[in-house]
Design an enzyme around this catalytic site. Structure first.
Site, mmCIF file in Angstrom:
data_model
loop_
_atom_site.group_PDB
_atom_site.id
_atom_site.type_symbol
_atom_site.label_atom_id
_atom_site.label_comp_id
_atom_site.label_asym_id
_atom_site.label_seq_id
_atom_site.Cartn_x
_atom_site.Cartn_y
_atom_site.Cartn_z
ATOM 1 N N THR A 1 36.501 82.607 29.756
ATOM 2 C CA THR A 1 36.707 83.830 30.526
ATOM 3 C C THR A 1 37.726 83.504 31.608
ATOM 4 O O THR A 1 37.443 82.697 32.501
ATOM 5 C CB THR A 1 35.392 84.277 31.206
ATOM 6 O OG1 THR A 1 34.402 84.468 30.194
ATOM 7 C CG2 THR A 1 35.594 85.577 31.962
ATOM 8 N N LYS B 1 36.248 91.989 28.563
ATOM 9 C CA LYS B 1 35.200 91.130 29.133
ATOM 10 C C LYS B 1 34.954 91.464 30.608
ATOM 11 O O LYS B 1 33.819 91.627 31.042
ATOM 12 C CB LYS B 1 35.619 89.664 28.965
ATOM 13 C CG LYS B 1 34.793 88.654 29.728
ATOM 14 C CD LYS B 1 33.473 88.352 29.079
ATOM 15 C CE LYS B 1 32.637 87.445 29.959
ATOM 16 N NZ LYS B 1 31.310 87.215 29.446
ATOM 17 N N LYS C 1 31.979 84.919 39.420
ATOM 18 C CA LYS C 1 33.291 84.516 38.880
ATOM 19 C C LYS C 1 33.933 85.690 38.139
ATOM 20 O O LYS C 1 35.101 86.022 38.349
ATOM 21 C CB LYS C 1 33.116 83.324 37.915
ATOM 22 C CG LYS C 1 34.382 82.995 37.146
ATOM 23 C CD LYS C 1 34.166 82.116 35.937
ATOM 24 C CE LYS C 1 35.412 82.170 35.064
ATOM 25 N NZ LYS C 1 35.340 81.332 33.867
#
Ligand code: NAD
Length: 289
Positions: free
Chosen positions: A93, A168, A243
């Site tokens: 990611t 995402k 994050k």
């Protein structure tokens, strides 16, 4: 196929093991000796540097902590060292900009690349039931299927390169928002004399239903089994959610997207993690309400 796998941590370890189980030959590299030891035990061939690991492979899969590391690994040791025509799949990611930049540098050197971040945590990585959101050309997506399927419940083409990362971060921004909303509603029901279990039974079959409530109920001993029933251990760490929210906020700023709830969710997780809760499952926000 012969596949190099770089980054065999919590997620990558299980993913590489599933590639071995599917009959692929897997060359593993990680900076961490323990991770390499686990990879060896699961049937991977281990290497002490990336360049040797990518020699003569058909594809390179990476599962690394962040965009800076992904860029340094590909530009330093993969591009120009993997055989011409090898397919690159970055499942980490990372920010959209870096995903696009590394793919462009790869394309200039004759390699096709996809960004293929995942939804699903460590259990899904081990079980081979991740959802992959894939950005890249139609041709690259077609080639990526054979590599991704042994690790996947679903492999979905998002769009052009970088689109997997967009999917995402938007998904996880939405997840943070409905998790916090679910925690608020459960706590408020109880404060107004309705048991949380009864609220769960009603709202999970009403218009308030959502994944956080129905499948991952963040209050202990209420609704679905979740890390809440285990003192918020395991699950999806709040630090990882933060994050992803930081990546989402950076993209929102760069694209002038108006995301008031996403921004507020990011602030809530910033404070929660700063208070020492980074290792707790992200449903532990419930305990602050
Ligand atoms: P992790 O820290 O457990 O694993 C990362 C691995 O990369 C480590 O073993 C580390 O030693 C290795 N590494 C770091 N720099 C390296 C380098 N230069 N060369 C080779 N190896 C290097 O992290 P993780 O939980 O496996 O997450 C990996 C990625 O997956 C992250 O981008 C994360 O955001 C994403 N992700 C994680 C989850 C989750 O639930 N853990 C879920 C979805 C996505």
């Amino acid at each position: 196929m012969k596949i190099a796998f770089i980054g065999l941590g919590n997620m990558g370890g299980g993913m590489a093991a599933n590639l071995v189980k599917a009959g692929h030959e897997v060359n593993a590299f990680d900076l961490n000796e323990e991770a390499l030891g686990r990879a060896e035990a699961s049937g991977c061939k281990t290497f002490d540097n990336v360049r040797d690991a990518v020699d003569l492979v058909d594809a390179v899969v990476s599962m690394l902590p962040n965009g800076a590391i992904v860029k340094s690994v590909y530009t330093g040791d993969v591009i120009g060292f993997a055989p011409e025509g090898a397919l690159f799949l970055d499942c980490s990611t990372i920010d959209v900009e870096t995903a696009r930049e590394v793919a462009k540098l790869s394309a200039e050197a004759g390699y096709e690349m996809v960004d293929a971040p995942v939804s699903g945590g460590i259990a899904a990585a081990n079980a081979g039931t991740l959802t992959f959101m894939v950005g890249g050309s139609d041709a690259a997506f077609a080639r990526a299927g054979e590599v991704l399927k042994p690790m996947a419940k679903a492999v979905i083409q998002a769009g052009a390169i970088g689109s997997g990362q967009v999917a995402k971060m938007c998904n996880n921004m939405l997840l943070a928002i409905h998790m916090i909303g679910t925690c608020e509603a459960l706590a408020m029901a109880e404060k107004n004399g309705l048991s949380m279990q009864k609220f769960f039974e009603i709202s999970s079959k009403s218009t308030g239903y959502n994944w956080s409530l129905n499948d991952y109920t963040p209050a202990p001993d209420v609704g679905a089994n979740s890390p809440a029933d285990n003192d918020y251990a395991g699950g999806f760490a709040s630090a990882l959610m933060l994050k992803d929210l930081r990546l989402a906020m950076a993209a929102a700023d760069g694209s002038h997207a108006n995301v008031p709830l996403g921004r507020h969710a990011a602030e809530i997780y910033e404070a929660f993690v700063a208070a020492g809760n980074g290792g707790k499952d992200f449903g532990a926000i419930f305990t602050t309400l």
